[in-house]
Design a protein around this motif. Structure first.
Motif, PDB file in Angstrom:
ATOM      1  N   ASP A   1      -6.998   3.122 -13.855  1.00 21.45           N
ATOM      2  CA  ASP A   1      -6.017   2.297 -13.458  1.00 21.45           C
ATOM      3  C   ASP A   1      -5.078   3.224 -12.357  1.00 21.45           C
ATOM      4  OD1 ASP A   1      -4.988  -0.618 -14.028  1.00 21.45           O
ATOM      5  OD2 ASP A   1      -2.959   0.531 -14.016  1.00 21.45           O
ATOM      6  N   LEU A   2      -4.662   2.201 -11.283  1.00 16.10           N
ATOM      7  CA  LEU A   2      -3.833   2.898 -10.082  1.00 16.10           C
ATOM      8  C   LEU A   2      -2.427   3.225 -10.476  1.00 16.10           C
ATOM      9  CD1 LEU A   2      -3.713   3.798  -7.119  1.00 16.10           C
ATOM     10  CD2 LEU A   2      -3.442   1.316  -6.466  1.00 16.10           C
ATOM     11  N   ASP A   3      -1.914   2.039 -11.161  1.00 18.04           N
ATOM     12  CA  ASP A   3      -0.721   2.214 -11.886  1.00 18.04           C
ATOM     13  C   ASP A   3      -0.553   3.223 -12.702  1.00 18.04           C
ATOM     14  OD1 ASP A   3       0.191   0.094 -10.240  1.00 18.04           O
ATOM     15  OD2 ASP A   3      -0.321  -1.395 -11.731  1.00 18.04           O
ATOM     16  N   ALA A   4      -1.383   3.368 -13.631  1.00 16.03           N
ATOM     17  CA  ALA A   4      -1.388   4.472 -14.740  1.00 16.03           C
ATOM     18  C   ALA A   4      -1.168   5.813 -14.313  1.00 16.03           C
ATOM     19  CB  ALA A   4      -2.651   4.375 -15.563  1.00 16.03           C
ATOM     20  N   ALA A   5      -2.294   6.034 -13.086  1.00 18.59           N
ATOM     21  CA  ALA A   5      -2.166   7.162 -12.293  1.00 18.59           C
ATOM     22  C   ALA A   5      -0.609   7.673 -11.538  1.00 18.59           C
ATOM     23  CB  ALA A   5      -3.210   7.354 -11.090  1.00 18.59           C
ATOM     24  N   ALA A   6      -0.409   6.580 -10.968  1.00 21.94           N
ATOM     25  CA  ALA A   6       1.278   6.675 -10.390  1.00 21.94           C
ATOM     26  C   ALA A   6       2.215   7.068 -11.227  1.00 21.94           C
ATOM     27  CB  ALA A   6       1.588   5.473  -9.731  1.00 21.94           C
ATOM     28  N   ALA A   7       2.085   6.405 -12.624  1.00 26.09           N
ATOM     29  CA  ALA A   7       3.104   6.737 -13.756  1.00 26.09           C
ATOM     30  C   ALA A   7       2.796   8.007 -14.414  1.00 26.09           C
ATOM     31  CB  ALA A   7       2.985   5.742 -14.650  1.00 26.09           C
ATOM     32  N   SER A   8       1.756   8.764 -14.186  1.00 24.70           N
ATOM     33  CA  SER A   8       1.742  10.013 -14.863  1.00 24.70           C
ATOM     34  C   SER A   8       2.143  11.217 -14.208  1.00 24.70           C
ATOM     35  CB  SER A   8      -0.034  10.042 -15.292  1.00 24.70           C
ATOM     36  OG  SER A   8      -0.257  11.278 -15.900  1.00 24.70           O
ATOM     37  N   SER A   9       2.615  12.141 -15.025  1.00 27.43           N
ATOM     38  CA  SER A   9       3.163  13.448 -14.522  1.00 27.43           C
ATOM     39  C   SER A   9       1.946  14.494 -14.503  1.00 27.43           C
ATOM     40  CB  SER A   9       4.469  13.715 -14.777  1.00 27.43           C
ATOM     41  OG  SER A   9       4.257  13.942 -16.508  1.00 27.43           O
ATOM     42  N   ASP A  10       0.912  14.195 -15.193  1.00 22.94           N
ATOM     43  CA  ASP A  10      -0.001  15.103 -15.709  1.00 22.94           C
ATOM     44  C   ASP A  10      -1.372  14.773 -14.690  1.00 22.94           C
ATOM     45  OD1 ASP A  10      -1.788  17.036 -16.379  1.00 22.94           O
ATOM     46  OD2 ASP A  10      -2.132  16.085 -18.567  1.00 22.94           O
ATOM     47  N   LEU A  11      -1.688  15.765 -14.065  1.00 24.73           N
ATOM     48  CA  LEU A  11      -2.830  15.373 -12.995  1.00 24.73           C
ATOM     49  C   LEU A  11      -4.124  15.974 -13.660  1.00 24.73           C
ATOM     50  CD1 LEU A  11      -1.307  16.475  -9.358  1.00 24.73           C
ATOM     51  CD2 LEU A  11      -1.338  14.303 -10.480  1.00 24.73           C
ATOM     52  N   GLN A  12      -3.956  16.334 -14.776  1.00 21.32           N
ATOM     53  CA  GLN A  12      -5.366  17.056 -15.221  1.00 21.32           C
ATOM     54  C   GLN A  12      -6.243  16.214 -15.608  1.00 21.32           C
ATOM     55  OE1 GLN A  12      -6.391  20.106 -15.065  1.00 21.32           O
ATOM     56  NE2 GLN A  12      -8.421  19.603 -15.758  1.00 21.32           N
TER      57      GLN A  12
ATOM     58  N   ALA B   1     -14.332   9.295  -8.242  1.00 18.79           N
ATOM     59  CA  ALA B   1     -13.451   8.471  -9.214  1.00 18.79           C
ATOM     60  C   ALA B   1     -12.510   7.714  -8.572  1.00 18.79           C
ATOM     61  CB  ALA B   1     -12.564   9.468 -10.071  1.00 18.79           C
ATOM     62  N   VAL B   2     -12.527   6.314  -8.868  1.00 23.29           N
ATOM     63  CA  VAL B   2     -11.830   5.401  -8.240  1.00 23.29           C
ATOM     64  C   VAL B   2     -10.547   4.816  -9.037  1.00 23.29           C
ATOM     65  CG1 VAL B   2     -12.147   2.965  -6.842  1.00 23.29           C
ATOM     66  CG2 VAL B   2     -14.117   4.476  -7.377  1.00 23.29           C
ATOM     67  N   ALA B   3      -9.510   4.866  -8.391  1.00 23.31           N
ATOM     68  CA  ALA B   3      -8.192   4.392  -8.776  1.00 23.31           C
ATOM     69  C   ALA B   3      -7.998   2.839  -8.238  1.00 23.31           C
ATOM     70  CB  ALA B   3      -7.099   5.110  -8.164  1.00 23.31           C
ATOM     71  N   VAL B   4      -8.061   1.835  -9.331  1.00 26.85           N
ATOM     72  CA  VAL B   4      -8.421   0.518  -9.009  1.00 26.85           C
ATOM     73  C   VAL B   4      -6.911  -0.317  -9.314  1.00 26.85           C
ATOM     74  CG1 VAL B   4      -9.818  -1.511  -9.332  1.00 26.85           C
ATOM     75  CG2 VAL B   4     -10.588   0.790  -9.699  1.00 26.85           C
ATOM     76  N   TRP B   5      -6.536  -0.971  -8.508  1.00 29.52           N
ATOM     77  CA  TRP B   5      -5.304  -1.890  -8.638  1.00 29.52           C
ATOM     78  C   TRP B   5      -5.740  -2.785  -9.787  1.00 29.52           C
ATOM     79  CZ3 TRP B   5      -4.134  -6.630  -5.659  1.00 29.52           C
ATOM     80  CH2 TRP B   5      -2.594  -7.081  -5.973  1.00 29.52           C
TER      81      TRP B   5
ATOM     82  N   SER C   1       0.881  -1.314   0.154  1.00 28.91           N
ATOM     83  CA  SER C   1      -0.040   0.036  -0.082  1.00 28.91           C
ATOM     84  C   SER C   1       0.784   1.220  -0.150  1.00 28.91           C
ATOM     85  CB  SER C   1      -0.963   0.064   1.261  1.00 28.91           C
ATOM     86  OG  SER C   1      -1.757  -1.211   1.141  1.00 28.91           O
ATOM     87  N   ALA C   2       1.888   1.288   0.712  1.00 29.43           N
ATOM     88  CA  ALA C   2       2.696   2.480   0.848  1.00 29.43           C
ATOM     89  C   ALA C   2       3.485   2.519  -0.501  1.00 29.43           C
ATOM     90  CB  ALA C   2       3.837   2.117   1.944  1.00 29.43           C
ATOM     91  N   ARG C   3       3.902   1.537  -1.043  1.00 26.58           N
ATOM     92  CA  ARG C   3       4.694   1.348  -2.422  1.00 26.58           C
ATOM     93  C   ARG C   3       3.659   2.262  -3.477  1.00 26.58           C
ATOM     94  NH1 ARG C   3       6.676  -4.050  -4.085  1.00 26.58           N
ATOM     95  NH2 ARG C   3       7.771  -3.631  -2.031  1.00 26.58           N
ATOM     96  N   ALA C   4       2.553   1.738  -3.367  1.00 28.86           N
ATOM     97  CA  ALA C   4       1.323   2.308  -4.305  1.00 28.86           C
ATOM     98  C   ALA C   4       1.201   3.842  -4.315  1.00 28.86           C
ATOM     99  CB  ALA C   4       0.168   1.347  -4.390  1.00 28.86           C
ATOM    100  N   ILE C   5       0.844   4.366  -3.228  1.00 23.18           N
ATOM    101  CA  ILE C   5       0.759   5.768  -2.882  1.00 23.18           C
ATOM    102  C   ILE C   5       2.006   6.563  -2.972  1.00 23.18           C
ATOM    103  CG2 ILE C   5      -1.297   5.202  -1.337  1.00 23.18           C
ATOM    104  CD1 ILE C   5       0.267   6.647   0.914  1.00 23.18           C
ATOM    105  N   ARG C   6       3.281   6.339  -2.957  1.00 23.75           N
ATOM    106  CA  ARG C   6       4.305   7.038  -3.047  1.00 23.75           C
ATOM    107  C   ARG C   6       4.370   7.872  -4.240  1.00 23.75           C
ATOM    108  NH1 ARG C   6       8.498   7.257   0.092  1.00 23.75           N
ATOM    109  NH2 ARG C   6       8.205   5.235   1.129  1.00 23.75           N
TER     110      ARG C   6
END
Length: 574
Positions: free
Chosen positions: A517-528, A495-499, A395-400
């Motif tokens: 996708d949770l991983d896609a959100a973590a990888a993106s630098s654009d928050l728009q 909106a739900v970020a799903v593993w 969980s900690a690794r996912a939100i970092r």
């Protein structure tokens, strides 16, 4: 025979015994004092004669004489009572005196056998039946919970239960579970048949079609939602529970009973006459086994957690054995997700004939706040996000990555932490809080009730379905499970970020809300695009109109009615 004279003599014999017992108690006090004085004299070297030893021996002999004489007088009283009951079994004073004497001597089994024999010999005499059934109800708790559990006499216990069920089912209902508790040795086939027949007699009779009983060791949001949906449709919902939930039981259920252990829960349930018992289980605990093995009525099994059979962990044999037995013996299975279907396919289980898919639907009582532009994105996480070993590594690794991009993350701990001191809860979530220690973007919110949670959730933009250790769960389990928090995010319009592996949750959230996708959100630098997803989620609430408790509670009612009707037909045929 003069019954009254014999009763007077029995009472006089008891008084004689009590006087001798009091005398023996006084002598025992003298003996202890004399012994203490003598031992002190020996310790200081001042004991010069054998006189003190002789005095101790005299006191011991007198105590023994008094005790034996008291026992003799109690035997005389018991014989008077037996003589009276042989002539007049209606004599309640003699019966109660006889039972009291037996209890003092630790002979509960013999006393109850006496009751059973006399009552069985006068089956047509209603007065005798009422007297002896009443006496039996008073004594059976002591006999079955203490004596039988120690002396291992299952044959006698089962025979008594069968006799009691035939003579007076109402009395049997209140004592059935104590009988089963006493059967600490494995039951033979014949004993199991007697128990089943007795329980059938106990649970027969007219049932209240408007009453549903929920049974839960640790009530969660699911019990609350289902109860509200049924009550809104005119049902009365009673809760039998073990651990106190974080919401008010009195405010949300028609009535409630708190039990001490699973046998106590079954005893409470046996006194009720609902349409069905809806059993909520977290981990195939003994409560579920007892209720499906010794059914107090129609039992619906509802699994509210990960299946033991779907966990890649050692030492799961007992839980898996319980689980297959529960699913086989329950009258129906109510599923919040598709784990049961996946387990049937994966493990080759025999599927229960009555299965209802009934997720934790939304209840649209609360308004959704509009999305606010031009502010920091706020994410929320709910519930227990610990790995099975107690860590928060995944969980900690996912939100970092989210925190590093400026997203504020608030976590609401699971309600099970409510009984812990807050400092302990902080310590258990330290690994998560460390992610935001440099920028203060990770917070732990105090534990709140479900209603208060739903008041707070709409203030956030996105909900997080964080990953678990993939080495712990079978892929089929992750794909088929559905967490309660997903419905809470949907209801709040987030909106739900799903593993990635959570396929069922992705499908349902995508159908009735907004997911990414949770991983896609973590990888993106654009928050728009995350802000856009949050805005769309606020506007899609109307798409979930068919996914509400109000729209589906009737399905649950019909499921209950089908099971109750089938059981009634089966009993009528037998």
């Amino acid at each position: 025979m003069d019954v009254q004279q014999s009763l007077v003599e029995a009472c006089q014999a008891i008084r004689n015994a009590e006087a001798l017992e009091a005398q023996a108690a006084d002598l025992e006090v003298q003996r202890k004092a004399h012994q203490t004085t003598f031992l002190r004299a020996v310790g200081t070297g001042r004991a010069q004669s054998v006189q003190p030893i002789m005095e101790l021996e005299r006191l011991v002999q007198e105590i023994k004489i008094c005790s034996n004489e008291a026992t003799r007088w109690r035997d005389v009283a018991m014989q008077h009572c037996d003589d009276i009951l042989a002539v007049d079994p209606r004599q309640e004073d003699a019966l109660r005196l006889r039972l009291a004497l037996s209890r003092q001597r630790g002979e509960n089994t013999q006393a109850l056998a006496l009751i059973a024999d006399v009552a069985a010999a006068h089956t047509t005499d209603a007065t005798i039946q009422n007297i002896y059934i009443g006496a039996l109800s008073e004594e059976i708790h002591v006999a079955l919970s203490r004596v039988l559990a120690q002396t291992r006499k299952p044959d006698w216990a089962v025979s008594l239960l069968g006799w009691l069920a035939q003579m007076n089912p109402a009395a049997a209902r209140t004592n059935t579970t104590l009988t089963m508790r006493a059967l600490v040795v494995p039951q033979t086939g014949a004993q199991q048949r007697i128990i089943a027949d007795a329980l059938l007699a106990c649970s027969s009779g007219e049932r209240d079609s408007n009453l549903v009983v929920f049974v839960s060791e640790s009530p969660r949001t699911r019990e609350l939602k289902l109860a509200r949906g049924l009550i809104k449709r005119g049902k009365s919902v009673v809760l039998i529970y073990g651990k106190t939930p974080i919401y008010s039981v009195d405010d949300n259920f028609s009535a409630s009973f708190k039990y001490n252990d699973h046998w106590d829960a079954l005893s409470i349930a046996s006194s009720l006459r609902p349409l069905v018992f809806h059993l909520f289980s977290l981990f195939s605990e003994p409560l579920s086994v007892v209720f499906t093995r010794y059914k107090p009525g129609v039992v619906v099994f509802d699994y509210c957690d990960i299946f033991p059979a779907m966990i890649l962990r050692q030492n799961q044999d007992l839980q898996c054995k319980w689980q297959t037995e529960i699913f086989d013996k329950a009258d129906g299975v109510c599923c919040r997700d598709l784990q049961y279907a996946a387990a049937v396919r994966k493990n080759g289980w025999r599927r229960n004939r009555h299965v209802l898919w009934f997720p934790e639907y939304l209840d649209e009582r609360l308004a959704v706040l509009p999305h606010t532009e031009n502010r920091r994105v706020h994410a929320v996480s709910l519930g227990n996000i610990h790995d099975p070993d107690g860590h928060l590594t995944f969980s900690a690794r996912a939100i970092r990555p989210l925190v590093e991009r400026g997203i504020h993350v608030t976590h609401f701990p699971h309600g099970s932490f409510a009984s812990r001191p807050w400092n302990d809860t902080l310590q258990l979530h330290a690994e998560l809080l460390d992610v935001g220690k440099d920028n203060g973007l990770v917070a732990l919110h105090p534990i709140v009730s479900p209603d208060e949670l739903m008041r707070l959730l709409p203030q956030f933009d996105i909900g997080l379905l964080l990953p678990n250790d993939p080495r712990t769960y079978r892929p089929e389990c992750l794909a088929a499970c559905m967490a309660s928090r997903a419905h809470e995010y949907l209801q709040a319009g987030l909106a739900v970020a799903v593993w990635g592996p959570l396929r069922l949750q992705k499908f349902l959230i995508g159908r009735y809300g907004e997911q990414f996708d949770l991983d896609a959100a973590a990888a993106s630098s654009d928050l728009q695009w995350i802000r856009d997803a949050a805005r769309r989620a606020k506007g899609r609430r109307s798409s979930a109109e068919t996914y509400t408790m109000d729209a589906n509670a009737e399905r649950l009612e019909q499921f209950y009615a089908t099971l109750a009707h089938e059981q009634a037909q089966t009993r009528a045929a037998s």
